[in-house]
Scaffold this active site. Sequence first.
Site, PDB file in Angstrom:
ATOM      1  N   LYS A  55       0.830  -1.229   0.089  1.00 23.17           N
ATOM      2  CA  LYS A  55       0.006   0.013   0.059  1.00 23.17           C
ATOM      3  C   LYS A  55       0.913   1.284  -0.097  1.00 23.17           C
ATOM      4  O   LYS A  55       1.871   1.250   0.169  1.00 23.17           O
ATOM      5  CB  LYS A  55      -0.870  -0.033   1.333  1.00 23.17           C
ATOM      6  CG  LYS A  55      -1.758  -1.150   1.268  1.00 23.17           C
ATOM      7  CD  LYS A  55      -2.891  -1.019   2.438  1.00 23.17           C
ATOM      8  CE  LYS A  55      -3.998  -2.259   2.445  1.00 23.17           C
ATOM      9  NZ  LYS A  55      -4.944  -2.223   3.727  1.00 23.17           N
ATOM     10  N   TYR A  95     -12.353  -2.384  -2.822  1.00 16.79           N
ATOM     11  CA  TYR A  95     -12.929  -2.440  -1.599  1.00 16.79           C
ATOM     12  C   TYR A  95     -14.432  -2.189  -1.425  1.00 16.79           C
ATOM     13  O   TYR A  95     -14.957  -1.803  -0.410  1.00 16.79           O
ATOM     14  CB  TYR A  95     -12.026  -1.097  -0.642  1.00 16.79           C
ATOM     15  CG  TYR A  95     -10.860  -1.938  -0.214  1.00 16.79           C
ATOM     16  CD1 TYR A  95     -10.633  -2.934   0.511  1.00 16.79           C
ATOM     17  CD2 TYR A  95      -9.662  -1.020  -0.508  1.00 16.79           C
ATOM     18  CE1 TYR A  95      -9.490  -3.253   1.041  1.00 16.79           C
ATOM     19  CE2 TYR A  95      -8.454  -1.381  -0.093  1.00 16.79           C
ATOM     20  CZ  TYR A  95      -8.287  -2.525   0.723  1.00 16.79           C
ATOM     21  OH  TYR A  95      -7.134  -3.092   1.127  1.00 16.79           O
ATOM     22  N   HIS A 161      -2.180  -5.544   1.747  1.00 16.32           N
ATOM     23  CA  HIS A 161      -3.503  -6.155   1.606  1.00 16.32           C
ATOM     24  C   HIS A 161      -2.982  -7.581   1.334  1.00 16.32           C
ATOM     25  O   HIS A 161      -2.271  -8.095   0.291  1.00 16.32           O
ATOM     26  CB  HIS A 161      -4.325  -5.488   0.376  1.00 16.32           C
ATOM     27  CG  HIS A 161      -5.454  -6.406  -0.059  1.00 16.32           C
ATOM     28  ND1 HIS A 161      -6.572  -6.572   0.530  1.00 16.32           N
ATOM     29  CD2 HIS A 161      -5.462  -7.353  -0.931  1.00 16.32           C
ATOM     30  CE1 HIS A 161      -7.379  -7.592   0.051  1.00 16.32           C
ATOM     31  NE2 HIS A 161      -6.621  -7.943  -0.877  1.00 16.32           N
ATOM     32  N   GLU A 172      -9.913 -10.804  -7.467  1.00 15.58           N
ATOM     33  CA  GLU A 172      -8.699  -9.432  -7.111  1.00 15.58           C
ATOM     34  C   GLU A 172      -7.789  -9.747  -8.192  1.00 15.58           C
ATOM     35  O   GLU A 172      -7.292  -8.871  -8.912  1.00 15.58           O
ATOM     36  CB  GLU A 172      -8.450  -9.542  -5.742  1.00 15.58           C
ATOM     37  CG  GLU A 172      -9.382  -9.203  -4.676  1.00 15.58           C
ATOM     38  CD  GLU A 172      -8.964  -9.261  -3.268  1.00 15.58           C
ATOM     39  OE1 GLU A 172      -9.913  -9.094  -2.396  1.00 15.58           O
ATOM     40  OE2 GLU A 172      -7.878  -9.820  -3.185  1.00 15.58           O
TER      41      GLU A 172
HETATM   42  P1  ATP Z   1      -6.892  -5.839   3.597  1.00 18.17           P
HETATM   43  O1  ATP Z   1      -8.448  -6.150   3.090  1.00 18.17           O
HETATM   44  O2  ATP Z   1      -6.601  -4.581   3.233  1.00 18.17           O
HETATM   45  O3  ATP Z   1      -6.144  -6.986   3.448  1.00 18.17           O
HETATM   46  P2  ATP Z   1      -7.961  -6.495   6.200  1.00 18.17           P
HETATM   47  O4  ATP Z   1      -8.553  -7.986   5.500  1.00 18.17           O
HETATM   48  O5  ATP Z   1      -6.927  -7.063   7.197  1.00 18.17           O
HETATM   49  O6  ATP Z   1      -7.364  -5.814   5.095  1.00 18.17           O
HETATM   50  P3  ATP Z   1     -10.587  -5.301   6.251  1.00 18.17           P
HETATM   51  O7  ATP Z   1     -11.382  -5.427   7.549  1.00 18.17           O
HETATM   52  O8  ATP Z   1     -10.756  -5.824   4.949  1.00 18.17           O
HETATM   53  O9  ATP Z   1      -9.001  -5.726   6.878  1.00 18.17           O
HETATM   54  O10 ATP Z   1     -10.252  -3.703   6.195  1.00 18.17           O
HETATM   55  C1  ATP Z   1      -9.717  -3.514   4.675  1.00 18.17           C
HETATM   56  C2  ATP Z   1      -8.846  -2.068   5.080  1.00 18.17           C
HETATM   57  O11 ATP Z   1      -9.612  -0.860   5.474  1.00 18.17           O
HETATM   58  C3  ATP Z   1      -7.785  -2.303   6.200  1.00 18.17           C
HETATM   59  O12 ATP Z   1      -6.721  -3.117   5.591  1.00 18.17           O
HETATM   60  C4  ATP Z   1      -7.427  -0.804   6.481  1.00 18.17           C
HETATM   61  O13 ATP Z   1      -6.609  -0.543   5.851  1.00 18.17           O
HETATM   62  C5  ATP Z   1      -8.998  -0.215   6.171  1.00 18.17           C
HETATM   63  N1  ATP Z   1      -9.551  -0.355   7.541  1.00 18.17           N
HETATM   64  C6  ATP Z   1     -10.013  -1.280   8.182  1.00 18.17           C
HETATM   65  N2  ATP Z   1     -10.655  -0.933   9.646  1.00 18.17           N
HETATM   66  C7  ATP Z   1     -10.531   0.425   9.699  1.00 18.17           C
HETATM   67  C8  ATP Z   1     -10.697   1.279  10.746  1.00 18.17           C
HETATM   68  N3  ATP Z   1     -11.278   1.145  11.900  1.00 18.17           N
HETATM   69  N4  ATP Z   1     -10.578   2.555  10.662  1.00 18.17           N
HETATM   70  C9  ATP Z   1      -9.747   3.172   9.267  1.00 18.17           C
HETATM   71  N5  ATP Z   1      -9.489   2.128   8.128  1.00 18.17           N
HETATM   72  C10 ATP Z   1      -9.742   0.802   8.398  1.00 18.17           C
HETATM   73 MG    MG Z   2      -9.982  -7.531   3.815  1.00 13.11          MG
END
Ligand code: ATP
Ligand code: MG
Length: 184
Positions: A55, A95, A161, A172
Amino acid sequence: MAGWMFTARSLQQPAGILPPRCLPGYKPGNAFPSPAYAEAKDDSMAIERTFSIIKPDATARNLTGAINAMIEQAGLRIVAQKRVRITREQAQTFYAVHRERPFFGELVDFMISGPVVVQVLEGENAIAKYRDIMGATDPAKAAPGTIRKTHSKSIGENSVHGSDAAATAAVEIAQFFSGNEIVG
Ligand code: ATP
Ligand code: MG
């Protein structure tokens, strides 16, 4: 794949000559079975592909190589890679599952704020393995030695990610790579 006598190294052949589709491990876009397939000892070893993004917070801090060293040391192979600036539309599509969440706008703004490196990773149980290597979404909760614990700044700017399931990995990967850009 039991009884398979070939290895990737024994299948070297002149550039441009594609192997027969019946070859064990053949996948469109691969010149011949990739080393990951060659190393698979039997059918119980699930060789998977997953999608990875380094990222903007990580590319800004010159961490692409450090993160990829952690990925490779864990046994995953980078079989496709490009550095790109993604558009707002691409980030919103990527996303979309989070579009109702309060952080969605902030997440999209962050993902287009600088270059990212999109990659396809291949290896045994690659999807779960890469999630393990990344660590928890919030770096404060990530396990020691993970990418996010080692390098990430915050739950939003969390450096990497990784796909969370086989179905999302396929979608993806297809959003960013065509078959002939993936070379095992
Ligand atoms: P990714 O999908 O990027 O691999 P992840 O699967 O660990 O991450 P997700 O729940 O899918 O987590 O969230 C997607 C992304 O959104 C996170 O990686 C982060 O960049 C952002 N994100 C998630 N939760 C928060 C939050 N509470 N505040 C700000 N940004 C968040
Ligand atoms: Mg995720």
